[in-house]
Scaffold this motif. Sequence first.
Motif, short mmCIF file in Angstrom:
data_model
loop_
_atom_site.label_atom_id
_atom_site.label_comp_id
_atom_site.label_asym_id
_atom_site.label_seq_id
_atom_site.Cartn_x
_atom_site.Cartn_y
_atom_site.Cartn_z
N ARG A 30 -0.22 19.40 -8.60
CA ARG A 30 -1.34 20.32 -8.39
C ARG A 30 -2.02 20.14 -7.03
N ARG A 31 -1.73 19.06 -6.32
CA ARG A 31 -2.50 18.77 -5.11
C ARG A 31 -1.62 18.43 -3.91
N LEU A 32 -0.48 19.08 -3.78
CA LEU A 32 0.42 18.77 -2.67
C LEU A 32 -0.27 18.98 -1.32
N ARG A 33 -0.96 20.09 -1.17
CA ARG A 33 -1.62 20.40 0.10
C ARG A 33 -2.70 19.37 0.43
N ALA A 34 -3.56 19.08 -0.54
CA ALA A 34 -4.64 18.12 -0.30
C ALA A 34 -4.08 16.73 0.01
N THR A 46 0.83 -1.21 0.00
CA THR A 46 0.00 0.00 0.00
C THR A 46 0.86 1.27 0.00
N CYS A 47 2.07 1.18 0.56
CA CYS A 47 3.01 2.30 0.46
C CYS A 47 3.37 2.57 -1.00
N LEU A 48 3.62 1.50 -1.76
CA LEU A 48 3.94 1.67 -3.16
C LEU A 48 2.77 2.29 -3.93
N LEU A 49 1.55 1.86 -3.61
CA LEU A 49 0.37 2.45 -4.24
C LEU A 49 0.28 3.93 -3.89
N SER A 50 0.57 4.27 -2.64
CA SER A 50 0.54 5.66 -2.21
C SER A 50 1.56 6.50 -2.97
N ILE A 51 2.76 5.97 -3.18
CA ILE A 51 3.79 6.69 -3.92
C ILE A 51 3.33 6.96 -5.35
N TRP A 52 2.68 5.98 -5.96
CA TRP A 52 2.18 6.17 -7.33
C TRP A 52 1.12 7.27 -7.37
N ILE A 53 0.18 7.23 -6.43
CA ILE A 53 -0.88 8.25 -6.38
C ILE A 53 -0.28 9.64 -6.19
N VAL A 54 0.65 9.74 -5.25
CA VAL A 54 1.29 11.03 -4.99
C VAL A 54 2.06 11.51 -6.21
N GLY A 55 2.78 10.61 -6.87
CA GLY A 55 3.54 10.99 -8.04
C GLY A 55 2.68 11.54 -9.16
N VAL A 56 1.48 11.00 -9.31
CA VAL A 56 0.56 11.45 -10.36
C VAL A 56 -0.04 12.82 -10.04
N VAL A 98 -0.96 22.23 11.80
CA VAL A 98 0.10 22.99 11.13
C VAL A 98 -0.08 22.94 9.62
N VAL A 99 -0.38 21.76 9.08
CA VAL A 99 -0.57 21.64 7.63
C VAL A 99 -1.72 22.53 7.16
N ILE A 100 -2.83 22.50 7.89
CA ILE A 100 -3.99 23.32 7.50
C ILE A 100 -3.67 24.81 7.63
N ALA A 101 -2.93 25.17 8.68
CA ALA A 101 -2.61 26.59 8.91
C ALA A 101 -1.61 27.13 7.90
N ALA A 102 -0.73 26.28 7.38
CA ALA A 102 0.32 26.74 6.46
C ALA A 102 -0.20 26.79 5.03
N ARG A 103 -1.29 27.50 4.83
CA ARG A 103 -1.96 27.51 3.53
C ARG A 103 -1.33 28.51 2.55
N VAL A 104 -0.51 29.43 3.06
CA VAL A 104 0.16 30.40 2.19
C VAL A 104 1.58 29.94 1.87
N HIS A 105 2.32 29.53 2.90
CA HIS A 105 3.68 29.04 2.73
C HIS A 105 3.80 27.68 3.40
N GLY A 106 4.58 26.80 2.83
CA GLY A 106 4.77 25.47 3.40
C GLY A 106 3.92 24.45 2.68
N PHE A 107 2.59 24.56 2.87
CA PHE A 107 1.64 23.69 2.17
C PHE A 107 0.59 24.58 1.53
N PRO A 108 1.00 25.35 0.50
CA PRO A 108 0.13 26.39 -0.04
C PRO A 108 -1.07 25.82 -0.80
N THR A 109 -2.14 26.62 -0.81
CA THR A 109 -3.33 26.24 -1.55
C THR A 109 -3.03 26.13 -3.04
#
Length: 406
Positions: free
Chosen positions: A280-284, A266-276, A388-399
């Motif tokens: 555009r969706r780093l924050r989500a 399932t880690c490998l599946l996760s890496i594939w999903i993230v890579g795709v 922290v992830v939700i709060a860092a919407r401008v820098h770090g994990f931007p929208t």
Amino acid sequence: MAIHSTELSVDSRADIKNQKLPLAALLALATAVFITSLTETLPAGLLPALSADLKVSVSAMGQTVTIYAIGTALTAIPLAAATAGWRRKRLLLTAMAGFALANTVTAVSTNYPLTMAARFVAGVAAGLAWAMLAGYARRMAPVHLQGKAIAIAMAGIPVALSLGVPAGTYLGETFNWRTAFLIITALTIVLLAWIATTVPDYPGQRPESRTRMLQTLSIPGVAPVLLVTLVFVLAHTILYTYIATFLDGLGMGNSTDLVLLVFGVTCLLSIWIVGVHIHRRLRALTIASTLLVAVAATILALMADSPALVYAAVSLWGLGWGGAPTLLQTAVGDAGGESADTAQAMLVTLWNAAMAGGGAAGGLLLGILGPTSFPWSVLMLLMPVLVVVIAARVHGFPTRRVSTAG
């Protein structure tokens, strides 16, 4: 002119779509990641044989994993600074040669202090490699494919954990533990030739463009990503390090290998999903990653009496965790900008500090509260991570993510 500009724009977009990743080079980096991860964790599956051969206790032999993490944590930042001006291929070849040397010494050593010294050197080589691998992968790819490039390079982690460690353990049990380490040396030698022939070279940083650690830490977005890394890895390591003990408490001790296989797949599946989707969706994806591991911990805390639910929880854990290294390294690289290599070195240091701390914290929890405390600890630690992830919407994990060429 307007029509001509539009045509150029269309042609440019077509050129971007036609750009491809240098797979042979990225797979070489993935193999380097595989070797570093496997070298770190392999002793865990060979502890009884190692302790008997070197005539020390199992607990003392277990410190071979700790000393590796300490070597990485202590040297990643100073070595990254000292070698900032080196050409990248030369640096990568030096780091992997360090692994070949350290694993060879480990394989032939009959002396516990010498083995520990070799493991420390392996950790130093890991710090050198890990501080540059994500940035190296970024530089090989066009901007819109940088996240996918890092995902390919980081695929070596779950492969090492799910397949490499069990295979190394099997070789150690079938032949002897020294054979397992010598095989890693042989693989590293092959990798050195692979890197030399397929991986492109890049210059290091010019002295005037280098930044100090405190300057990098003050860049908006870097500190939130580093904080998330520290706490997220700490949470994961507490449970992962003692997963066999946790499962034994559930009466599933004989299923540890199968549970780890499910986790790895399932880690490998996760890496594939993230890579795709990372471009555009780093924050989500980072929010989803945190929530998936939190849900898994909740199931293990409340419903672990059902083996089926344990497997479901481990699957969610793998889906949440597998892409986390890619997400965090991409986020810190984006936030760091021109200081990406320094930011990566800081991330590597905190990552290994969290691994060492997770092992220690898990041991304390085991002695005081027992193995059932592990998933509750994970859940508690992930709460501030999510905040922290939700709060860092401008820098770090931007929208809206803006990629930079690493």
